[in-house]
Design an enzyme around this catalytic site. Structure first.
Site, mmCIF file in Angstrom:
data_model
loop_
_atom_site.group_PDB
_atom_site.id
_atom_site.type_symbol
_atom_site.label_atom_id
_atom_site.label_comp_id
_atom_site.label_asym_id
_atom_site.label_seq_id
_atom_site.Cartn_x
_atom_site.Cartn_y
_atom_site.Cartn_z
ATOM 1 N N TYR A 51 -11.864 2.476 9.897
ATOM 2 C CA TYR A 51 -12.949 2.767 8.867
ATOM 3 C C TYR A 51 -13.200 1.788 7.754
ATOM 4 C CZ TYR A 51 -9.097 4.623 6.147
ATOM 5 O OH TYR A 51 -7.713 4.859 5.496
ATOM 6 N N LYS A 52 -12.166 0.597 7.643
ATOM 7 C CA LYS A 52 -12.741 -0.265 6.676
ATOM 8 C C LYS A 52 -13.688 -1.316 7.250
ATOM 9 C CE LYS A 52 -8.493 0.760 4.216
ATOM 10 N NZ LYS A 52 -7.140 0.733 4.117
ATOM 11 N N ARG A 105 -12.174 -4.471 -7.644
ATOM 12 C CA ARG A 105 -12.032 -4.951 -6.254
ATOM 13 C C ARG A 105 -13.442 -5.065 -5.600
ATOM 14 N NH1 ARG A 105 -8.612 -2.033 -1.511
ATOM 15 N NH2 ARG A 105 -10.238 -0.403 -1.920
ATOM 16 N N PHE A 124 0.883 -1.092 -0.081
ATOM 17 C CA PHE A 124 -0.023 0.163 0.067
ATOM 18 C C PHE A 124 0.790 1.218 0.026
ATOM 19 C CE2 PHE A 124 -2.652 3.330 1.736
ATOM 20 C CZ PHE A 124 -3.989 2.992 0.924
ATOM 21 N N ASP A 182 0.793 -4.560 9.173
ATOM 22 C CA ASP A 182 -0.348 -3.511 8.747
ATOM 23 C C ASP A 182 -1.624 -4.388 8.626
ATOM 24 O OD1 ASP A 182 -2.244 -1.918 7.617
ATOM 25 O OD2 ASP A 182 -0.905 -0.720 6.497
HETATM 26 C C1 LIG Z 1 -6.361 1.871 3.736
HETATM 27 C C2 LIG Z 1 -4.775 1.543 3.906
HETATM 28 C C3 LIG Z 1 -4.034 2.474 4.855
HETATM 29 C C4 LIG Z 1 -4.816 3.956 4.871
HETATM 30 O O1 LIG Z 1 -4.021 4.668 5.664
HETATM 31 P P1 LIG Z 1 -4.451 6.133 6.427
HETATM 32 O O2 LIG Z 1 -3.839 6.770 6.852
HETATM 33 O O3 LIG Z 1 -5.637 5.647 7.101
HETATM 34 O O4 LIG Z 1 -5.020 6.803 4.934
HETATM 35 C C5 LIG Z 1 -2.682 2.086 5.235
HETATM 36 N N1 LIG Z 1 -2.174 0.758 4.810
HETATM 37 C C6 LIG Z 1 -3.088 0.009 4.334
HETATM 38 C C7 LIG Z 1 -2.396 -1.291 4.002
HETATM 39 C C8 LIG Z 1 -4.469 0.212 3.770
HETATM 40 O O5 LIG Z 1 -4.988 -0.821 2.986
#
Ligand SMILES: *Cc1c(COP(=O)(O)O)cnc(C)c1O
Length: 407
Positions: A217-218, A366, A121, A192
């Site tokens: 938030y996911k 996705r 990511f 992560d």
């Molecule tokens: C969604 C996601 C993030 C998001 O990071 P934010 O700081 O909340 O924008 C980070 N790492 C992964 C692997 C994600 O899928």
């Protein structure tokens, strides 16, 4: 079994009614922004009107605002196999990546490399580039192909930074094995869990993980931009001096001392004043999950993705979709992705029909499966919509090819 029979036998089905979802929408994007728990509206109103409006500043104590990061952290801990006092709800995932990487780096000061995978990511990769610049390139990032991470764990590697479930492919890593290999190589590991918490069973303790971060938030349904979470194994907490040494991580924030002294426990990873409204919504989402059995969540998640993959097979043959997620269920998170050169336009055509997934450049469609509020009947219907989008050439309209800011 038919989708109807699968739904009738689903022990999680009653959770659907706890979520507010618009009529006529099949929501397959809860891996990106979770749906709204119905209770969130009332809880936010209560915080705004009573706790903020009437309680004013006394609510920091009287309404438990001050304890929220730790209280919610302890709740999220239960979902990912962490102990009490090892998790804090705070900041964004990006910021927490920075904090945990700096903490992990300090455990092996003689080593200079943060190892990760290409195509991780972006924020995970970018945060490391910031650390490279901040340290005058004393610390460097090494990016290798996803299958080569284990082989690259040489004695220069201080920290391994990996996403447990990949955001594009949904591929899930073996957390216990990879953690053990990192430790054998003398490195520590930051996981992560953005696509894992609330999606798949995770056991940070039995894996021996050092640090972890993830999104609120996911799958946790904490609301747009919800606070994230940060895990630091107890055995490391006292050893690390926080890189972001804010007053909320101080042992006694309200002593107003000139000298920074980190809190003894996981609170030292806090930085500044917590966002109380966001915390309140996050807690509603997390509380809902505490009522669910993660083994049932996993089993339904696989049942949904199995049905989707099965029904998509004829479309793959006829229209050139390529499964980008693992066929092997043990390696699959709670999403299924397909590659298609017209992926963006196809997804827009689906969304116009009320089937909401998302697109990840360059060619990934996705679909996230959220067992608390998605049914087998919806998954089957989503594939029917996909068939109609493809067979009528519906995707091939100019308006479906205009890229929006958020895809
Ligand atoms: C969604 C996601 C993030 C998001 O990071 P934010 O700081 O909340 O924008 C980070 N790492 C992964 C692997 C994600 O899928």
């Amino acid at each position: 079994m038919t989708p109807e029979q699968l739904d009738a036998a689903d022990p999680l089905a009653p959770f659907r009614d706890r979520f507010a979802l618009p009529e006529g929408v099949i929501y397959l994007d809860g891996n990106s922004l979770g749906a709204r728990p119905k209770a969130a509206a009332g809880r936010i109103a209560q915080v705004v009107e009573r706790e903020w409006g009437e309680g004013l500043i006394t609510s920091w104590n009287a309404a438990g605002w001050i304890e929220a990061p730790r209280r919610i952290g302890d709740k999220i801990a239960q979902l990912v196999g962490a102990g009490n006092g090892e998790m804090i709800a705070c900041d964004s995932t990006s910021v927490n990546i920075f904090k945990t990487l700096c903490a992990a780096l300090s455990l092996t000061p003689e080593r200079d490399t943060i190892l990760s995978e290409r195509g991780n990511f972006p924020t995970d990769i970018y945060m490391v580039q910031g650390i490279e610049a901040l340290t005058g390139r004393r610390i460097r990032q090494q990016l290798v192909e996803p299958g080569e991470v284990e082989g690259a764990m040489g004695d220069h590697v201080a920290v391994v930074l990996l996403t447990h479930v990949h955001y594009k492919t949904g591929r899930m890593r073996d957390m216990a094995l990879t953690t053990r290999l990192a430790h054998e190589a003398g490195a520590s590991i930051v996981w992560d869990l953005s696509h894992s918490a609330g999606a798949v069973p995770v056991d940070l303790t039995s894996a021996g993980a050092d640090f972890a971060v993830g999104c609120g938030y996911k799958y946790l349904n904490g609301g747009p931009g919800a606070p994230a979470f940060l895990f630091a194994a107890k055995r490391h907490q006292q050893k690390v001096m926080p890189a972001l040494s804010g007053w909320f991580g101080h042992a006694e924030p309200f002593a107003f001392d000139d000298q920074y002294r980190p809190a003894p426990g996981v609170e030292r990873f806090m930085v500044g004043t917590p966002p109380v409204l966001g915390m309140a919504a996050l807690e509603v989402g997390v509380d809902l999950f505490l009522e669910a059995d993660m083994a049932q969540v996993r089993s339904k998640s696989l049942s949904l993705s199995r049905l989707f993959i099965e029904r998509m097979k004829p479309l793959c043959a006829a229209h050139g979709f390529q499964l980008a997620s693992p066929e092997l269920e043990a390696e699959r998170g709670s999403q299924v992705s397909y590659r298609h050169p017209q992926g963006y336009a196809i997804m827009q055509a689906l969304i116009a029909r009320g089937v909401v997934g998302d697109f990840r450049a360059p060619d990934i469609l996705r679909f996230g499966f959220t067992p608390l509020y998605t049914s087998h009947v919806e998954v089957a219907a989503a594939v029917d919509h996909m068939a109609q989008v493809m067979e009528g050439g519906e995707w091939d309209r100019p308006e479906y090819k205009v890229r929006a800011a958020v895809t």
